[in-house]
Design a protein around this motif. Structure first.
Motif, PDB file in Angstrom:
ATOM      1  N   ASP A  33      26.466 -35.244 -18.900  1.00 52.56           N
ATOM      2  CA  ASP A  33      25.319 -35.770 -19.629  1.00 52.56           C
ATOM      3  C   ASP A  33      24.613 -34.632 -20.366  1.00 52.56           C
ATOM      4  O   ASP A  33      24.465 -33.524 -19.824  1.00 52.56           O
ATOM      5  CB  ASP A  33      24.323 -36.422 -18.668  1.00 52.56           C
ATOM      6  N   PRO A  34      24.164 -34.869 -21.602  1.00 60.73           N
ATOM      7  CA  PRO A  34      23.442 -33.815 -22.341  1.00 60.73           C
ATOM      8  C   PRO A  34      22.047 -33.596 -21.767  1.00 60.73           C
ATOM      9  O   PRO A  34      21.437 -34.514 -21.201  1.00 60.73           O
ATOM     10  CB  PRO A  34      23.374 -34.368 -23.759  1.00 60.73           C
ATOM     11  N   LYS A  35      21.537 -32.379 -21.920  1.00 63.56           N
ATOM     12  CA  LYS A  35      20.173 -32.029 -21.525  1.00 63.56           C
ATOM     13  C   LYS A  35      19.367 -31.756 -22.797  1.00 63.56           C
ATOM     14  O   LYS A  35      19.865 -31.102 -23.714  1.00 63.56           O
ATOM     15  CB  LYS A  35      20.155 -30.787 -20.637  1.00 63.56           C
ATOM     16  N   PRO A  36      18.123 -32.214 -22.852  1.00 65.75           N
ATOM     17  CA  PRO A  36      17.340 -31.975 -24.066  1.00 65.75           C
ATOM     18  C   PRO A  36      16.865 -30.529 -24.146  1.00 65.75           C
ATOM     19  O   PRO A  36      16.327 -29.980 -23.182  1.00 65.75           O
ATOM     20  CB  PRO A  36      16.159 -32.931 -23.910  1.00 65.75           C
ATOM     21  N   VAL A  74      16.773 -36.965 -25.370  1.00 69.69           N
ATOM     22  CA  VAL A  74      18.080 -37.564 -25.109  1.00 69.69           C
ATOM     23  C   VAL A  74      17.942 -39.072 -25.277  1.00 69.69           C
ATOM     24  O   VAL A  74      17.014 -39.688 -24.739  1.00 69.69           O
ATOM     25  CB  VAL A  74      18.600 -37.223 -23.705  1.00 69.69           C
ATOM     26  N   ALA A 127      15.270 -38.920 -21.786  1.00 73.81           N
ATOM     27  CA  ALA A 127      14.820 -37.596 -21.345  1.00 73.81           C
ATOM     28  C   ALA A 127      14.126 -36.921 -22.517  1.00 73.81           C
ATOM     29  O   ALA A 127      14.476 -37.158 -23.683  1.00 73.81           O
ATOM     30  CB  ALA A 127      15.985 -36.746 -20.845  1.00 73.81           C
ATOM     31  N   GLY A 181      12.550 -33.090 -23.948  1.00 71.42           N
ATOM     32  CA  GLY A 181      12.512 -31.645 -23.782  1.00 71.42           C
ATOM     33  C   GLY A 181      11.130 -31.066 -24.023  1.00 71.42           C
ATOM     34  O   GLY A 181      10.161 -31.783 -24.292  1.00 71.42           O
ATOM     35  N   LYS A 228      25.365 -41.055 -24.387  1.00 67.31           N
ATOM     36  CA  LYS A 228      24.099 -40.337 -24.525  1.00 67.31           C
ATOM     37  C   LYS A 228      24.240 -39.246 -25.582  1.00 67.31           C
ATOM     38  O   LYS A 228      25.289 -38.610 -25.700  1.00 67.31           O
ATOM     39  CB  LYS A 228      23.661 -39.713 -23.196  1.00 67.31           C
ATOM     40  N   ALA A 280      21.786 -35.916 -27.462  1.00 64.70           N
ATOM     41  CA  ALA A 280      20.558 -35.129 -27.572  1.00 64.70           C
ATOM     42  C   ALA A 280      20.294 -34.868 -29.053  1.00 64.70           C
ATOM     43  O   ALA A 280      21.186 -34.421 -29.779  1.00 64.70           O
ATOM     44  CB  ALA A 280      20.692 -33.811 -26.813  1.00 64.70           C
TER      45      ALA A 280
END
Length: 324
Positions: A22-25, A31, A71, A73, A97, A99
């Protein structure tokens, strides 16, 4: 998360589905949990390395999507988790998903579904930019649209009608022309049985058209250009017909008309404020039912090959959308 990937350039049959982290912001990013990712004709080219945008491998196709913020950031203001949004990515939307920069997203009205919202950017955004910023279409002017039954053409039909243009739909079958009439076209030409130049001259009583919106190119371009009115504006939008036409420049001289490129992606990058105004206006129109944001079909990622084939075979009457 699940992602549709182009790992080697080639036909849609080469696309694969992989599980990715999963990507992280990052700072300034959110996200989005993707609910719908819309495809366009250029997606059939970008996976074959035949488009001007050439993302590094591997990448996901689908340049526009809609979903829910899951999500947020650092340094992001004005957004909260759970809000419905849509975004233009260029590529990368065909996954569960993504970002993205918070500056790129726009809010989706509650009355608009995800598939419709996802499909507004390229086709309707291009039509808005082409007809407003590039052509300066005025109420009462004649607007002819080549490829009026496809997603890009239908968007131009609707936007042109809303702006007060007299819309002539040009397409390759009675079914596509009927769809264009449902979306605001007032007259029609079936160019599978009638010459485009002759048809446009006939419908304009030999005056010619003020604005021509060409999504097809190929063999239709020159005869359409020969049917332009004095000081008309010919908009070069795309080449769904395959071949890039070679235009005799004397035709521009004889009609004192303009040949104008419509490069929507570069417009977005160079004029983000104008792009945002266009999109906010489009979303309001779509939510109010003033434009249909017509979706022809939706497919899960596992059936992406069918979705690409429908676009490549020019069978789509409206948007084709993937649902991760």
């Amino acid at each position: 998360m699940k992602a549709l990937l182009c790992e080697t350039h080639g036909p849609a049959e080469n696309l694969v589905i992989r599980d990715l982290p999963d990507p992280k912001p990052g700072p300034g990013e959110v996200v989005i949990t993707v609910k719908a990712a819309a495809l366009n004709f250029f997606d059939t080219l970008i996976i074959q390395n035949r488009y001007q945008t050439k993302p590094p491998l591997p990448f996901s196709p689908a340049g526009e999507c809609a979903g829910i913020i899951s999500a947020i950031g650092r340094d992001v203001e004005g957004w909260r988790i759970g809000e419905r949004v849509a975004v233009w990515l260029g590529h990368g939307g065909a996954r569960e998903k993504v970002a993205v920069s918070s500056r790129a997203i726009v809010r989706v009205p509650d009355t608009l579904d995800d598939a419709q919202a996802a499909g507004l950017f390229v086709t309707y955004g291009t039509a808005m930019h082409g007809l407003i910023q590039r052509a300066g279409l005025k109420a009462g002017e004649t607007l002819a649209i080549l490829g009026a039954g496809g997603g890009a053409g239908l968007a131009a039909v609707e936007i042109g009608a809303l702006l007060g243009g007299h819309v002539i739909a040009c397409a390759s079958s009675p079914e596509k022309l009927a769809l264009a009439r449902e979306h605001g076209a007032q007259e029609e030409i079936d160019y599978s049985i009638e010459d485009v130049k002759a048809g446009l001259r006939r419908l304009t009583e030999n005056r010619g058209v003020d604005v021509l919106y060409d999504t097809v190119g190929g063999d239709l371009a020159e005869p359409a250009l020969r049917a332009m009115a004095w000081e008309g504006r010919y908009l070069v939008v795309g080449f769904a017909g395959g071949a890039i036409p070679k235009i005799p420049l004397n035709l521009l001289l004889l009609r004192s008309c303009d040949l104008r490129g419509v490069f929507w992606g570069e417009f977005v990058a160079r004029e983000p404020a104008a792009h945002r105004r266009n999109m906010e206006r489009l979303l309001e129109w779509a939510a109010a039912g003033r434009i249909s944001a017509h979706v022809h079909a939706t497919f899960p990622l596992e059936r992406a090959t069918e979705a690409f084939a429908m676009i490549g075979d020019r069978k789509a009457q409206g948007k084709i959308v993937l649902t991760p």
